[in-house]
Motif scaffolding. Structure first.
Motif, PDB file in Angstrom:
ATOM      1  N   SER A  69       0.834  -1.195   0.000  1.00 39.91           N
ATOM      2  CA  SER A  69       0.000   0.000   0.000  1.00 39.91           C
ATOM      3  C   SER A  69       0.877   1.256   0.000  1.00 39.91           C
ATOM      4  O   SER A  69       2.050   1.213   0.382  1.00 39.91           O
ATOM      5  N   TYR A  70       0.254   2.358  -0.401  1.00 39.53           N
ATOM      6  CA  TYR A  70       0.964   3.634  -0.356  1.00 39.53           C
ATOM      7  C   TYR A  70       1.394   3.938   1.075  1.00 39.53           C
ATOM      8  O   TYR A  70       2.518   4.373   1.313  1.00 39.53           O
ATOM      9  N   ARG A  71       0.500   3.677   2.028  1.00 38.88           N
ATOM     10  CA  ARG A  71       0.821   3.963   3.432  1.00 38.88           C
ATOM     11  C   ARG A  71       2.055   3.189   3.879  1.00 38.88           C
ATOM     12  O   ARG A  71       2.938   3.744   4.520  1.00 38.88           O
ATOM     13  N   ARG A  72       2.131   1.901   3.548  1.00 35.59           N
ATOM     14  CA  ARG A  72       3.288   1.083   3.939  1.00 35.59           C
ATOM     15  C   ARG A  72       4.556   1.625   3.286  1.00 35.59           C
ATOM     16  O   ARG A  72       5.593   1.754   3.933  1.00 35.59           O
ATOM     17  N   ALA A  73       4.486   1.929   2.012  1.00 37.84           N
ATOM     18  CA  ALA A  73       5.649   2.474   1.300  1.00 37.84           C
ATOM     19  C   ALA A  73       6.082   3.802   1.923  1.00 37.84           C
ATOM     20  O   ALA A  73       7.267   4.036   2.162  1.00 37.84           O
ATOM     21  N   TRP A  74       5.119   4.662   2.205  1.00 36.74           N
ATOM     22  CA  TRP A  74       5.430   5.962   2.789  1.00 36.74           C
ATOM     23  C   TRP A  74       6.075   5.799   4.164  1.00 36.74           C
ATOM     24  O   TRP A  74       7.038   6.503   4.497  1.00 36.74           O
ATOM     25  N   LEU A  75       5.555   4.880   4.982  1.00 37.76           N
ATOM     26  CA  LEU A  75       6.134   4.654   6.316  1.00 37.76           C
ATOM     27  C   LEU A  75       7.575   4.150   6.225  1.00 37.76           C
ATOM     28  O   LEU A  75       8.434   4.550   7.017  1.00 37.76           O
ATOM     29  N   LEU A  76       7.853   3.284   5.268  1.00 41.03           N
ATOM     30  CA  LEU A  76       9.224   2.792   5.089  1.00 41.03           C
ATOM     31  C   LEU A  76      10.163   3.927   4.666  1.00 41.03           C
ATOM     32  O   LEU A  76      11.271   4.050   5.195  1.00 41.03           O
ATOM     33  N   ILE A  77       9.701   4.753   3.747  1.00 44.78           N
ATOM     34  CA  ILE A  77      10.515   5.887   3.300  1.00 44.78           C
ATOM     35  C   ILE A  77      10.698   6.891   4.427  1.00 44.78           C
ATOM     36  O   ILE A  77      11.786   7.418   4.646  1.00 44.78           O
ATOM     37  N   ASP A  78       9.633   7.148   5.185  1.00 45.72           N
ATOM     38  CA  ASP A  78       9.729   8.059   6.323  1.00 45.72           C
ATOM     39  C   ASP A  78      10.761   7.559   7.335  1.00 45.72           C
ATOM     40  O   ASP A  78      11.557   8.347   7.855  1.00 45.72           O
ATOM     41  N   SER A  79      10.773   6.250   7.585  1.00 40.59           N
ATOM     42  CA  SER A  79      11.750   5.705   8.540  1.00 40.59           C
ATOM     43  C   SER A  79      13.174   5.890   8.014  1.00 40.59           C
ATOM     44  O   SER A  79      14.085   6.204   8.788  1.00 40.59           O
ATOM     45  N   LEU A  80      13.373   5.725   6.714  1.00 43.06           N
ATOM     46  CA  LEU A  80      14.707   5.961   6.137  1.00 43.06           C
ATOM     47  C   LEU A  80      15.076   7.440   6.208  1.00 43.06           C
ATOM     48  O   LEU A  80      16.205   7.792   6.566  1.00 43.06           O
ATOM     49  N   ASN A  81      14.135   8.315   5.879  1.00 38.33           N
ATOM     50  CA  ASN A  81      14.408   9.754   5.912  1.00 38.33           C
ATOM     51  C   ASN A  81      14.795  10.211   7.318  1.00 38.33           C
ATOM     52  O   ASN A  81      15.625  11.102   7.476  1.00 38.33           O
ATOM     53  N   ARG A  82      14.182   9.606   8.336  1.00 37.99           N
ATOM     54  CA  ARG A  82      14.487   9.991   9.717  1.00 37.99           C
ATOM     55  C   ARG A  82      15.840   9.454  10.202  1.00 37.99           C
ATOM     56  O   ARG A  82      16.367   9.926  11.193  1.00 37.99           O
ATOM     57  N   MET A  83      16.402   8.486   9.483  1.00 37.13           N
ATOM     58  CA  MET A  83      17.686   7.908   9.887  1.00 37.13           C
ATOM     59  C   MET A  83      18.875   8.821   9.568  1.00 37.13           C
ATOM     60  O   MET A  83      19.940   8.674  10.147  1.00 37.13           O
ATOM     61  N   PHE A  84      18.701   9.727   8.633  1.00 32.49           N
ATOM     62  CA  PHE A  84      19.812  10.530   8.131  1.00 32.49           C
ATOM     63  C   PHE A  84      19.577  12.019   8.369  1.00 32.49           C
ATOM     64  O   PHE A  84      18.462  12.446   8.637  1.00 32.49           O
ATOM     65  N   ASP A  85      20.646  12.794   8.218  1.00 34.18           N
ATOM     66  CA  ASP A  85      20.550  14.234   8.452  1.00 34.18           C
ATOM     67  C   ASP A  85      19.840  14.971   7.321  1.00 34.18           C
ATOM     68  O   ASP A  85      19.406  16.099   7.490  1.00 34.18           O
ATOM     69  N   THR A  86      19.718  14.330   6.172  1.00 42.51           N
ATOM     70  CA  THR A  86      18.929  14.869   5.069  1.00 42.51           C
ATOM     71  C   THR A  86      18.110  13.717   4.481  1.00 42.51           C
ATOM     72  O   THR A  86      18.503  12.549   4.588  1.00 42.51           O
ATOM     73  N   PRO A  87      16.980  14.015   3.857  1.00 44.03           N
ATOM     74  CA  PRO A  87      16.124  12.943   3.320  1.00 44.03           C
ATOM     75  C   PRO A  87      16.801  12.138   2.205  1.00 44.03           C
ATOM     76  O   PRO A  87      17.593  12.680   1.426  1.00 44.03           O
ATOM     77  N   VAL A  88      16.463  10.851   2.133  1.00 46.14           N
ATOM     78  CA  VAL A  88      16.954  10.002   1.042  1.00 46.14           C
ATOM     79  C   VAL A  88      15.974  10.028  -0.134  1.00 46.14           C
ATOM     80  O   VAL A  88      16.336   9.707  -1.253  1.00 46.14           O
ATOM     81  N   VAL A  89      14.731  10.444   0.151  1.00 43.51           N
ATOM     82  CA  VAL A  89      13.713  10.595  -0.886  1.00 43.51           C
ATOM     83  C   VAL A  89      13.107  11.981  -0.742  1.00 43.51           C
ATOM     84  O   VAL A  89      12.778  12.407   0.359  1.00 43.51           O
ATOM     85  N   HIS A  90      12.989  12.680  -1.853  1.00 39.03           N
ATOM     86  CA  HIS A  90      12.284  13.961  -1.839  1.00 39.03           C
ATOM     87  C   HIS A  90      10.965  13.749  -2.573  1.00 39.03           C
ATOM     88  O   HIS A  90      10.917  13.095  -3.609  1.00 39.03           O
ATOM     89  N   ALA A  91       9.906  14.249  -1.989  1.00 32.05           N
ATOM     90  CA  ALA A  91       8.570  14.067  -2.565  1.00 32.05           C
ATOM     91  C   ALA A  91       7.904  15.421  -2.718  1.00 32.05           C
ATOM     92  O   ALA A  91       8.111  16.319  -1.903  1.00 32.05           O
ATOM     93  N   SER A  92       7.120  15.553  -3.762  1.00 26.80           N
ATOM     94  CA  SER A  92       6.301  16.756  -3.935  1.00 26.80           C
ATOM     95  C   SER A  92       4.854  16.316  -3.975  1.00 26.80           C
ATOM     96  O   SER A  92       4.515  15.292  -4.569  1.00 26.80           O
ATOM     97  N   SER A  93       4.013  17.081  -3.299  1.00 29.61           N
ATOM     98  CA  SER A  93       2.602  16.711  -3.235  1.00 29.61           C
ATOM     99  C   SER A  93       1.934  16.993  -4.566  1.00 29.61           C
ATOM    100  O   SER A  93       2.461  17.707  -5.408  1.00 29.61           O
ATOM    101  N   GLY A  94       0.745  16.429  -4.722  1.00 31.38           N
ATOM    102  CA  GLY A  94      -0.014  16.586  -5.955  1.00 31.38           C
ATOM    103  C   GLY A  94      -0.367  18.031  -6.225  1.00 31.38           C
ATOM    104  O   GLY A  94      -0.105  18.928  -5.453  1.00 31.38           O
ATOM    105  N   GLY A  95      -0.948  18.259  -7.302  1.00 28.95           N
ATOM    106  CA  GLY A  95      -1.338  19.596  -7.731  1.00 28.95           C
ATOM    107  C   GLY A  95      -1.782  19.488  -9.166  1.00 28.95           C
ATOM    108  O   GLY A  95      -2.151  18.412  -9.635  1.00 28.95           O
ATOM    109  N   SER A  96      -1.712  20.591  -9.882  1.00 24.24           N
ATOM    110  CA  SER A  96      -2.173  20.553 -11.270  1.00 24.24           C
ATOM    111  C   SER A  96      -1.307  19.627 -12.126  1.00 24.24           C
ATOM    112  O   SER A  96      -1.772  19.044 -13.087  1.00 24.24           O
TER     113      SER A  96
END
Length: 151
Positions: free
Chosen positions: A55-82
């Motif tokens: 699921s998106y939620r599971r994927a997001w939680l895994l990425i969030d856990s990785l992003n929190r492990m380091f001083d800068t994010p390992v994945v950059h995401a942009s929210s939806g829009g036009s």
């Protein structure tokens, strides 16, 4: 070991799964690395999750856990829009994937060297690998697996 075939790899002897634990909530393993690679390929956390059957939620939680492990994010995401949202690996994310895959190759080669002489003495071979997620049948020492045509 000849120059044309390269060093022995573990793939000739067993399956290796490397998981790194840096603390109770700080872990890196093959699933998170595969997710990072999928995000790099498809440019989306949701699409990468779908590709991996999560699921998106599971994927997001895994990425969030990785992003929190380091001083800068390992994945950059942009929210939806036009133009819709998206995600990609940061330079650190690419470095993490490269380092993990190199460590995995080095570990496979080291294990293959250490087990080189033992493989011929094993009583379980590739023919006994079951369809259950690639697990091999557990046998008592010295006992061979029954062949399918004997049952």
């Amino acid at each position: 070991m000849s120059a044309s075939t390269g060093p022995p790899t573990l793939r000739h002897t067993a399956t290796l799964s490397v998981r790194l634990r840096f603390g109770a909530d700080a872990r890196i393993g093959p699933g998170k690395i595969a997710l990072l690679e999928a995000i790099g390929r498809v440019g989306s956390i949701a699409a990468a999750g779908r590709e991996m059957g999560m699921s998106y939620r599971r994927a997001w939680l895994l990425i969030d856990s990785l992003n929190r492990m380091f001083d800068t994010p390992v994945v950059h995401a942009s929210s939806g829009g036009s133009h819709g949202g998206g995600a990609g690996l940061s330079a650190l994310g690419e470095q993490l994937v490269t380092a993990y895959r190199a460590m995995e190759r080095d570990t496979e080669q080291a294990v293959a060297r250490h087990f080189e002489g033992l493989r011929a003495r094993m009583v379980i071979g590739e023919t006994e690998v079951s369809g259950d997620a690639g697990r091999q049948e557990v046998l008592q020492p010295g006992r061979r697996a029954a062949s399918p045509d004997r049952d």
